[in-house]
Write a protein that holds these residues in place. Structure first.
Motif, PDB file in Angstrom:
ATOM      1  N   SER A   1       0.844  -1.199   0.000  1.00 15.89           N
ATOM      2  CA  SER A   1       0.000   0.000   0.000  1.00 15.89           C
ATOM      3  C   SER A   1       0.877   1.247   0.000  1.00 15.89           C
ATOM      4  CB  SER A   1      -0.939  -0.006   1.203  1.00 15.89           C
ATOM      5  OG  SER A   1      -0.201  -0.116   2.392  1.00 15.89           O
ATOM      6  N   GLU A   2       0.293   2.372  -0.398  1.00 18.59           N
ATOM      7  CA  GLU A   2       1.021   3.637  -0.457  1.00 18.59           C
ATOM      8  C   GLU A   2       1.623   3.968   0.898  1.00 18.59           C
ATOM      9  OE1 GLU A   2      -1.316   6.801  -2.146  1.00 18.59           O
ATOM     10  OE2 GLU A   2      -1.870   5.564  -3.871  1.00 18.59           O
ATOM     11  N   GLY A   3       2.874   4.416   0.888  1.00 19.97           N
ATOM     12  CA  GLY A   3       3.569   4.786   2.107  1.00 19.97           C
ATOM     13  C   GLY A   3       4.281   3.639   2.801  1.00 19.97           C
ATOM     14  N   GLN A   4       4.058   2.423   2.327  1.00 21.01           N
ATOM     15  CA  GLN A   4       4.674   1.246   2.946  1.00 21.01           C
ATOM     16  C   GLN A   4       6.150   1.158   2.562  1.00 21.01           C
ATOM     17  OE1 GLN A   4       2.577  -2.448   2.225  1.00 21.01           O
ATOM     18  NE2 GLN A   4       4.362  -3.680   2.737  1.00 21.01           N
ATOM     19  N   THR A   5       7.002   0.857   3.527  1.00 16.75           N
ATOM     20  CA  THR A   5       8.418   0.611   3.274  1.00 16.75           C
ATOM     21  C   THR A   5       8.580  -0.824   2.794  1.00 16.75           C
ATOM     22  OG1 THR A   5       9.070   2.203   4.966  1.00 16.75           O
ATOM     23  CG2 THR A   5      10.709   0.557   4.326  1.00 16.75           C
ATOM     24  N   VAL A   6       9.347  -1.003   1.718  1.00 14.35           N
ATOM     25  CA  VAL A   6       9.596  -2.341   1.181  1.00 14.35           C
ATOM     26  C   VAL A   6      11.092  -2.590   1.119  1.00 14.35           C
ATOM     27  CG1 VAL A   6       7.445  -2.429  -0.145  1.00 14.35           C
ATOM     28  CG2 VAL A   6       9.511  -1.549  -1.229  1.00 14.35           C
ATOM     29  N   SER A   7      11.459  -3.845   1.169  1.00 11.36           N
ATOM     30  CA  SER A   7      12.859  -4.252   1.091  1.00 11.36           C
ATOM     31  C   SER A   7      13.176  -4.789  -0.292  1.00 11.36           C
ATOM     32  CB  SER A   7      13.138  -5.365   2.114  1.00 11.36           C
ATOM     33  OG  SER A   7      12.884  -4.904   3.410  1.00 11.36           O
ATOM     34  N   ARG A   8      14.418  -4.667  -0.673  1.00  7.73           N
ATOM     35  CA  ARG A   8      14.884  -5.245  -1.935  1.00  7.73           C
ATOM     36  C   ARG A   8      14.516  -6.728  -1.967  1.00  7.73           C
ATOM     37  NH1 ARG A   8      19.961  -3.585  -4.654  1.00  7.73           N
ATOM     38  NH2 ARG A   8      20.393  -5.124  -6.257  1.00  7.73           N
ATOM     39  N   GLY A   9      13.871  -7.162  -3.039  1.00  7.08           N
ATOM     40  CA  GLY A   9      13.508  -8.564  -3.192  1.00  7.08           C
ATOM     41  C   GLY A   9      12.164  -8.937  -2.584  1.00  7.08           C
ATOM     42  N   GLN A  10      11.532  -8.036  -1.851  1.00 10.58           N
ATOM     43  CA  GLN A  10      10.227  -8.321  -1.244  1.00 10.58           C
ATOM     44  C   GLN A  10       9.161  -8.436  -2.327  1.00 10.58           C
ATOM     45  OE1 GLN A  10       9.102  -5.542   1.852  1.00 10.58           O
ATOM     46  NE2 GLN A  10       6.919  -5.944   1.551  1.00 10.58           N
ATOM     47  N   VAL A  11       8.248  -9.393  -2.180  1.00 12.67           N
ATOM     48  CA  VAL A  11       7.136  -9.515  -3.123  1.00 12.67           C
ATOM     49  C   VAL A  11       6.197  -8.339  -2.907  1.00 12.67           C
ATOM     50  CG1 VAL A  11       5.145 -10.891  -3.851  1.00 12.67           C
ATOM     51  CG2 VAL A  11       7.310 -12.030  -3.276  1.00 12.67           C
ATOM     52  N   ILE A  12       5.965  -7.573  -3.979  1.00  8.26           N
ATOM     53  CA  ILE A  12       5.106  -6.399  -3.895  1.00  8.26           C
ATOM     54  C   ILE A  12       3.817  -6.555  -4.699  1.00  8.26           C
ATOM     55  CG2 ILE A  12       6.993  -4.812  -3.388  1.00  8.26           C
ATOM     56  CD1 ILE A  12       6.909  -3.980  -6.379  1.00  8.26           C
ATOM     57  N   ALA A  13       3.790  -7.551  -5.589  1.00  5.82           N
ATOM     58  CA  ALA A  13       2.633  -7.731  -6.462  1.00  5.82           C
ATOM     59  C   ALA A  13       2.736  -9.085  -7.152  1.00  5.82           C
ATOM     60  CB  ALA A  13       2.585  -6.609  -7.501  1.00  5.82           C
ATOM     61  N   HIS A  14       1.728  -9.378  -7.968  1.00  7.17           N
ATOM     62  CA  HIS A  14       1.739 -10.573  -8.810  1.00  7.17           C
ATOM     63  C   HIS A  14       1.375 -10.152 -10.232  1.00  7.17           C
ATOM     64  CE1 HIS A  14       1.728 -12.426  -4.853  1.00  7.17           C
ATOM     65  NE2 HIS A  14       2.251 -13.481  -5.459  1.00  7.17           N
ATOM     66  N   SER A  15       2.053 -10.728 -11.199  1.00 13.69           N
ATOM     67  CA  SER A  15       1.891 -10.343 -12.596  1.00 13.69           C
ATOM     68  C   SER A  15       0.480 -10.620 -13.099  1.00 13.69           C
ATOM     69  CB  SER A  15       2.899 -11.092 -13.469  1.00 13.69           C
ATOM     70  OG  SER A  15       2.625 -12.477 -13.423  1.00 13.69           O
ATOM     71  N   GLY A  16       0.144  -9.913 -14.176  1.00 11.61           N
ATOM     72  CA  GLY A  16      -1.200 -10.071 -14.722  1.00 11.61           C
ATOM     73  C   GLY A  16      -1.279  -9.720 -16.188  1.00 11.61           C
ATOM     74  N   ASN A  17      -2.445  -9.224 -16.577  1.00 12.52           N
ATOM     75  CA  ASN A  17      -2.738  -8.877 -17.958  1.00 12.52           C
ATOM     76  C   ASN A  17      -3.758  -7.741 -17.953  1.00 12.52           C
ATOM     77  OD1 ASN A  17      -2.780  -9.063 -20.761  1.00 12.52           O
ATOM     78  ND2 ASN A  17      -4.314 -10.686 -20.785  1.00 12.52           N
ATOM     79  N   THR A  18      -3.525  -6.715 -17.116  1.00 13.88           N
ATOM     80  CA  THR A  18      -4.477  -5.622 -16.966  1.00 13.88           C
ATOM     81  C   THR A  18      -4.036  -4.407 -17.774  1.00 13.88           C
ATOM     82  OG1 THR A  18      -3.353  -4.795 -14.974  1.00 13.88           O
ATOM     83  CG2 THR A  18      -5.136  -6.392 -14.636  1.00 13.88           C
ATOM     84  N   GLY A  19      -4.952  -3.486 -18.003  1.00 12.80           N
ATOM     85  CA  GLY A  19      -4.658  -2.282 -18.772  1.00 12.80           C
ATOM     86  C   GLY A  19      -4.502  -2.599 -20.240  1.00 12.80           C
ATOM     87  N   GLU A  20      -3.707  -1.778 -20.937  1.00 14.08           N
ATOM     88  CA  GLU A  20      -3.458  -1.988 -22.366  1.00 14.08           C
ATOM     89  C   GLU A  20      -2.337  -3.004 -22.514  1.00 14.08           C
ATOM     90  OE1 GLU A  20      -2.880   1.764 -24.350  1.00 14.08           O
ATOM     91  OE2 GLU A  20      -4.673   2.606 -23.412  1.00 14.08           O
ATOM     92  N   SER A  21      -2.701  -4.262 -22.388  1.00 16.28           N
ATOM     93  CA  SER A  21      -1.746  -5.361 -22.403  1.00 16.28           C
ATOM     94  C   SER A  21      -2.132  -6.343 -23.500  1.00 16.28           C
ATOM     95  CB  SER A  21      -1.776  -6.060 -21.035  1.00 16.28           C
ATOM     96  OG  SER A  21      -1.011  -7.228 -21.048  1.00 16.28           O
ATOM     97  N   THR A  22      -1.142  -6.885 -24.179  1.00 18.77           N
ATOM     98  CA  THR A  22      -1.412  -7.843 -25.253  1.00 18.77           C
ATOM     99  C   THR A  22      -1.293  -9.287 -24.799  1.00 18.77           C
ATOM    100  OG1 THR A  22       0.890  -7.743 -25.946  1.00 18.77           O
ATOM    101  CG2 THR A  22      -0.653  -6.226 -27.030  1.00 18.77           C
ATOM    102  N   GLY A  23      -1.063  -9.496 -23.514  1.00 19.07           N
ATOM    103  CA  GLY A  23      -0.941 -10.836 -22.954  1.00 19.07           C
ATOM    104  C   GLY A  23      -0.279 -10.754 -21.596  1.00 19.07           C
ATOM    105  N   PRO A  24      -0.255 -11.865 -20.871  1.00 19.42           N
ATOM    106  CA  PRO A  24       0.339 -11.863 -19.526  1.00 19.42           C
ATOM    107  C   PRO A  24       1.811 -11.457 -19.552  1.00 19.42           C
ATOM    108  CG  PRO A  24      -0.854 -13.903 -19.933  1.00 19.42           C
ATOM    109  CD  PRO A  24      -0.779 -13.177 -21.243  1.00 19.42           C
ATOM    110  N   HIS A  25       2.157 -10.462 -18.758  1.00 13.62           N
ATOM    111  CA  HIS A  25       3.537 -10.023 -18.607  1.00 13.62           C
ATOM    112  C   HIS A  25       3.603  -8.985 -17.497  1.00 13.62           C
ATOM    113  CE1 HIS A  25       2.097  -6.621 -21.037  1.00 13.62           C
ATOM    114  NE2 HIS A  25       3.201  -5.953 -20.696  1.00 13.62           N
ATOM    115  N   MET A  26       4.838  -8.524 -17.212  1.00 17.91           N
ATOM    116  CA  MET A  26       5.029  -7.436 -16.264  1.00 17.91           C
ATOM    117  C   MET A  26       5.884  -6.380 -16.947  1.00 17.91           C
ATOM    118  SD  MET A  26       6.991  -5.704 -13.774  1.00 17.91           S
ATOM    119  CE  MET A  26       8.454  -6.693 -13.682  1.00 17.91           C
ATOM    120  N   HIS A  27       5.380  -5.156 -16.966  1.00 17.68           N
ATOM    121  CA  HIS A  27       6.075  -4.008 -17.548  1.00 17.68           C
ATOM    122  C   HIS A  27       6.850  -3.320 -16.430  1.00 17.68           C
ATOM    123  CE1 HIS A  27       6.586  -0.469 -20.165  1.00 17.68           C
ATOM    124  NE2 HIS A  27       6.319   0.251 -19.082  1.00 17.68           N
TER     125      HIS A  27
END
Length: 174
Positions: free
Chosen positions: A127-153
């Protein structure tokens, strides 16, 4: 929003001042060759262990301001460096049209501010304002927005994020 940025930069400074000597806990897949004169010195970790399917380059009559990693929906996405989550946005809130679900993290590394962007996500785990560490999982990939297939930009910005203000991420990745 400026208050949040100031807090993010302050928190990121305390978190990342020692990150240059921290070990990398995230994946480090090296599919594409780095530019011959790396200006970033490889200070960021790869956010996902996957092949690069599209580079920082002209494509389809426009410019692609990041790199794409080909991954299936649900692949864990890791913070490229320690920092503070500057912003999260969902594809339905109208804030980051085209990016779908997105996370932006502010980092202060060796006294300089950088922002990394992770887009087209299936889920956001921070969430906004949260401190994260290098290598910490912050999300999971998807296919949202203007995307032509599953990937991470993935984008890197010197300083704060600005639309089309990205730099080539490759020299910054190790």
């Amino acid at each position: 929003m400026p208050r949040l940025l100031k807090k993010a930069e302050s928190n990121a400074t305390s978190e990342s001042s020692s990150s240059s000597s921290a070990s990398t806990s995230g994946p480090t897949h090296r599919t594409a060759a780095a530019d011959p004169a790396p200006q970033g010195g490889g200070m960021l970790s790869y956010p996902v262990n996957a092949p690069i399917t599209s580079g920082y380059e002209a494509r389809w009559g426009t410019f692609h301001y990041g790199i794409d990693f080909g991954v299936p929906v649900g692949t864990p996405i890791h913070a490229a460096a320690s920092g503070v989550v500057f912003m999260t946005s969902t594809e339905n809130d109208g804030m980051m049209n085209g990016y779908g679900n997105v996370v932006l993290v502010t980092h202060v590394i060796n006294g300089k501010t950088y922002t990394t962007l992770y887009a087209h996500l299936n889920s956001i785990d921070v969430s906004e304002g949260q401190t994260v560490s290098r290598g910490q999982v912050i999300a999971h990939s998807g296919n949202t927005g203007e995307s032509t297939g599953p990937h991470m930009h993935f984008e890197v910005h010197n300083g704060n994020w600005s639309y089309h203000g990205a730099v080539n991420p490759m020299p910054y990745l190790q």
